[in-house]
Design a protein around this motif. Structure first.
Motif, PDB file in Angstrom:
ATOM      1  N   VAL A 141       2.676 -22.934  18.746  1.00  0.00           N
ATOM      2  CA  VAL A 141       3.401 -21.785  19.273  1.00  0.00           C
ATOM      3  C   VAL A 141       2.566 -20.982  20.260  1.00  0.00           C
ATOM      4  N   MET A 142       1.254 -21.096  20.212  1.00  0.00           N
ATOM      5  CA  MET A 142       0.399 -20.368  21.155  1.00  0.00           C
ATOM      6  C   MET A 142       0.669 -20.798  22.593  1.00  0.00           C
ATOM      7  N   GLY A 143       0.917 -22.089  22.795  1.00  0.00           N
ATOM      8  CA  GLY A 143       1.242 -22.570  24.130  1.00  0.00           C
ATOM      9  C   GLY A 143       2.685 -22.333  24.492  1.00  0.00           C
ATOM     10  N   ALA A 144       3.600 -22.633  23.568  1.00  0.00           N
ATOM     11  CA  ALA A 144       5.027 -22.509  23.856  1.00  0.00           C
ATOM     12  C   ALA A 144       5.414 -21.067  24.162  1.00  0.00           C
ATOM     13  N   MET A 197      -1.516 -24.866  28.261  1.00  0.00           N
ATOM     14  CA  MET A 197      -2.949 -25.015  28.024  1.00  0.00           C
ATOM     15  C   MET A 197      -3.640 -23.663  27.954  1.00  0.00           C
ATOM     16  N   GLN A 198      -3.231 -22.730  28.791  1.00  0.00           N
ATOM     17  CA  GLN A 198      -3.826 -21.388  28.738  1.00  0.00           C
ATOM     18  C   GLN A 198      -3.490 -20.701  27.418  1.00  0.00           C
ATOM     19  N   GLY A 199      -2.276 -20.932  26.918  1.00  0.00           N
ATOM     20  CA  GLY A 199      -1.928 -20.392  25.604  1.00  0.00           C
ATOM     21  C   GLY A 199      -2.811 -20.953  24.513  1.00  0.00           C
ATOM     22  N   TYR A 200      -3.065 -22.265  24.561  1.00  0.00           N
ATOM     23  CA  TYR A 200      -3.961 -22.881  23.586  1.00  0.00           C
ATOM     24  C   TYR A 200      -5.389 -22.336  23.706  1.00  0.00           C
ATOM     25  N   ALA A 201      -5.833 -22.090  24.930  1.00  0.00           N
ATOM     26  CA  ALA A 201      -7.215 -21.646  25.141  1.00  0.00           C
ATOM     27  C   ALA A 201      -7.495 -20.304  24.476  1.00  0.00           C
ATOM     28  N   HIS A 202      -6.456 -19.520  24.225  1.00  0.00           N
ATOM     29  CA  HIS A 202      -6.654 -18.253  23.521  1.00  0.00           C
ATOM     30  C   HIS A 202      -7.260 -18.483  22.143  1.00  0.00           C
ATOM     31  N   ILE A 203      -6.981 -19.635  21.537  1.00  0.00           N
ATOM     32  CA  ILE A 203      -7.585 -19.970  20.244  1.00  0.00           C
ATOM     33  C   ILE A 203      -9.108 -20.025  20.375  1.00  0.00           C
ATOM     34  N   GLY A 208       7.153 -32.447  15.862  1.00  0.00           N
ATOM     35  CA  GLY A 208       7.489 -31.366  14.949  1.00  0.00           C
ATOM     36  C   GLY A 208       6.912 -30.013  15.321  1.00  0.00           C
ATOM     37  N   ASN A 209       5.598 -29.879  15.401  1.00  0.00           N
ATOM     38  CA  ASN A 209       4.968 -28.577  15.534  1.00  0.00           C
ATOM     39  C   ASN A 209       5.264 -27.901  16.873  1.00  0.00           C
ATOM     40  N   HIS A 210       5.165 -28.651  17.966  1.00  0.00           N
ATOM     41  CA  HIS A 210       5.459 -28.078  19.287  1.00  0.00           C
ATOM     42  C   HIS A 210       6.937 -27.687  19.364  1.00  0.00           C
ATOM     43  N   GLY A 211       7.803 -28.558  18.863  1.00  0.00           N
ATOM     44  CA  GLY A 211       9.225 -28.257  18.898  1.00  0.00           C
ATOM     45  C   GLY A 211       9.572 -27.020  18.095  1.00  0.00           C
ATOM     46  N   ARG A 212       8.908 -26.856  16.970  1.00  0.00           N
ATOM     47  CA  ARG A 212       9.151 -25.653  16.170  1.00  0.00           C
ATOM     48  C   ARG A 212       8.686 -24.412  16.917  1.00  0.00           C
ATOM     49  N   GLY A 213       7.555 -24.521  17.613  1.00  0.00           N
ATOM     50  CA  GLY A 213       7.069 -23.395  18.407  1.00  0.00           C
ATOM     51  C   GLY A 213       8.021 -23.032  19.530  1.00  0.00           C
TER      52      GLY A 213
END
Length: 409
Positions: free
Chosen positions: A76-79, A205-211, A123-128
């Motif tokens: 969900v961080m990326g989506a 990818m920028q959303g993921y990088a926040h992690i 599953g996980n990306h789609g849920r996000g």
């Protein structure tokens, strides 16, 4: 097929692909937007010192993404950021002026009308995507590859999305999503890129990088400035490249060793590096692995350039490796906190344990420089997103590692 394969990259470049778009300065807007959600909290970074002492390294740290936005996974961080950026663009405004409370308002929905976001996912990306579309008052359509978990399908449907399991593999489902978007005027939200489709994958990818930015802050609060080694799962590679890219931008030549980990049924990055010509390779077929979130046959070209230029070691792992990781993290040592990690989240832990315990991986361990001074970062990207499968592995011992050479006693 049951042995861990590894190789040290011959493609690595000290001055490679520009990763500034994943660096600290570029992530200010990402952090501001994520923080505007009431569900946002920094996920835990667990120090597993008992496990580190048992395995003979200086420290093991696990970023536990099962706490992310109540969705049990990091995607969900990326989506959320990508959809937020897209809606801001449609409104002709800067996302910085559109926190969640504004972007989810009736006034914004009235201005934009109904937008349908479409994606392919295990599953996980789609849920996000489905969750973000719902909370922002929009629609989502989700296509899942064959063999996907019914539980994960139901989680996506519970977010109000139109979701179905197809008879296609992951990469074919991505093609289907793009085709349906073209036919119906939908918006594709996919964390892989192709010619003419690059902007949204960059935002993801920028959303993921926040992690990674959270992790660096947490390390500084805990004591050590940074890890010495980072183990990163690679599906299409967007997550791995985003995390690696942020560490590279933040630390430069002082960056940690970057270790890429894949299932051996979908090891497109391992095969790409093995080919040694700088061009990515693909894996086709069913890609039958319990690491469903990593069962991707084609590298994201945006992530490939980063992983090619900065990846240090690449591992292709059979399913018993991640099953071992699930059991290791779920059965804590000493005062360590338990971490519930799903099949795609635990492979780094399983590989680390195998590297430090198995004689046949001694050479790989030495090549990585793993010793009593090493501080190893693992990221558990999902919790028990399929509880029945989790119990089958952790309770009932499915995919036992002892059959591959360990003494079970």
């Amino acid at each position: 097929m049951n042995q861990v394969a590894w190789l040290k990259s011959t493609l690595k470049r000290q001055q490679g692909t520009d990763v500034a778009f994943l660096g600290p300065a570029a992530l200010a807007e990402v952090a501001q937007f994520h923080s505007s959600f009431s569900q946002y909290q920094v996920t835990p970074l667990r120090s597993l010192q008992g496990l580190a002492d048992k395995l003979g390294v200086g420290g093991i740290y696990v970023k536990d993404e099962s706490y992310r936005f109540g969705l049990n996974a990091f995607k969900v961080m990326g989506a959320s950021y990508a959809i937020g950026k897209y809606l801001a663009g449609r409104l002709g405004k800067d996302l910085g002026a559109l926190p969640f409370a504004v972007l989810s308002s009736a006034a914004v929905r009235e201005t934009l009308g109904e937008i349908t976001f479409v994606t392919a996912t295990d599953g996980n990306h789609g849920r996000g995507v489905a969750w973000t579309a719902r909370v922002l008052g929009q629609k989502a359509v989700v296509y899942m590859p064959k063999g996907s978990s019914l539980t994960r399908l139901q989680h996506i449907q519970s977010e109000g999305a139109e979701a179905s399991i197809t008879e296609l593999n992951y990469d074919e489902a991505v093609d289907m999503a793009a085709e349906q978007a073209g036919h119906n005027g939908w918006v594709v939200v996919q964390d892989t890129a192709w010619e003419g489709y690059e902007t949204i994958p960059v935002w993801i990818m920028q959303g993921y990088a926040h992690i990674a930015a959270e992790i660096i802050d947490q390390f500084r609060q805990m004591g050590p400035e940074r890890p010495t080694h980072v183990f990163l799962q690679a599906g299409v590679g967007s997550f791995a490249a985003a995390i690696a890219g942020h560490f590279i931008a933040a630390f430069g030549t002082e960056r940690p060793v970057m270790v890429l980990v894949e299932p051996n049924q979908a090891d497109c990055f391992y095969r790409s590096v093995l080919a040694a010509d700088g061009r990515e390779r693909s894996v086709s077929g069913d890609m039958a692995t319990i690491m469903a979130g990593l069962a991707c046959g084609k590298p994201n070209p945006l992530s490939w350039s980063i992983i090619r230029d900065y990846g240090d070691m690449f591992f292709s792992c059979p399913d018993w490796v991640t099953a071992k990781g699930m059991r290791v993290l779920g059965n804590s040592v000493g005062q360590d906190e338990r971490v519930i990690a799903g099949e795609s989240g635990a492979v780094g832990a399983g590989l680390l344990a195998a590297l430090l315990e198995r004689k046949e991986l001694w050479e790989a361990r030495m090549a990585l420089g793993l010793d009593q001074h090493s501080r190893v970062l693992l990221i558990s990207t999902e919790g028990d997103t399929d509880p029945a499968s989790y119990r089958k592995i952790v309770w009932d011992g499915a995919y036992p590692s002892w059959q591959e050479g360990e003494n079970p006693c």
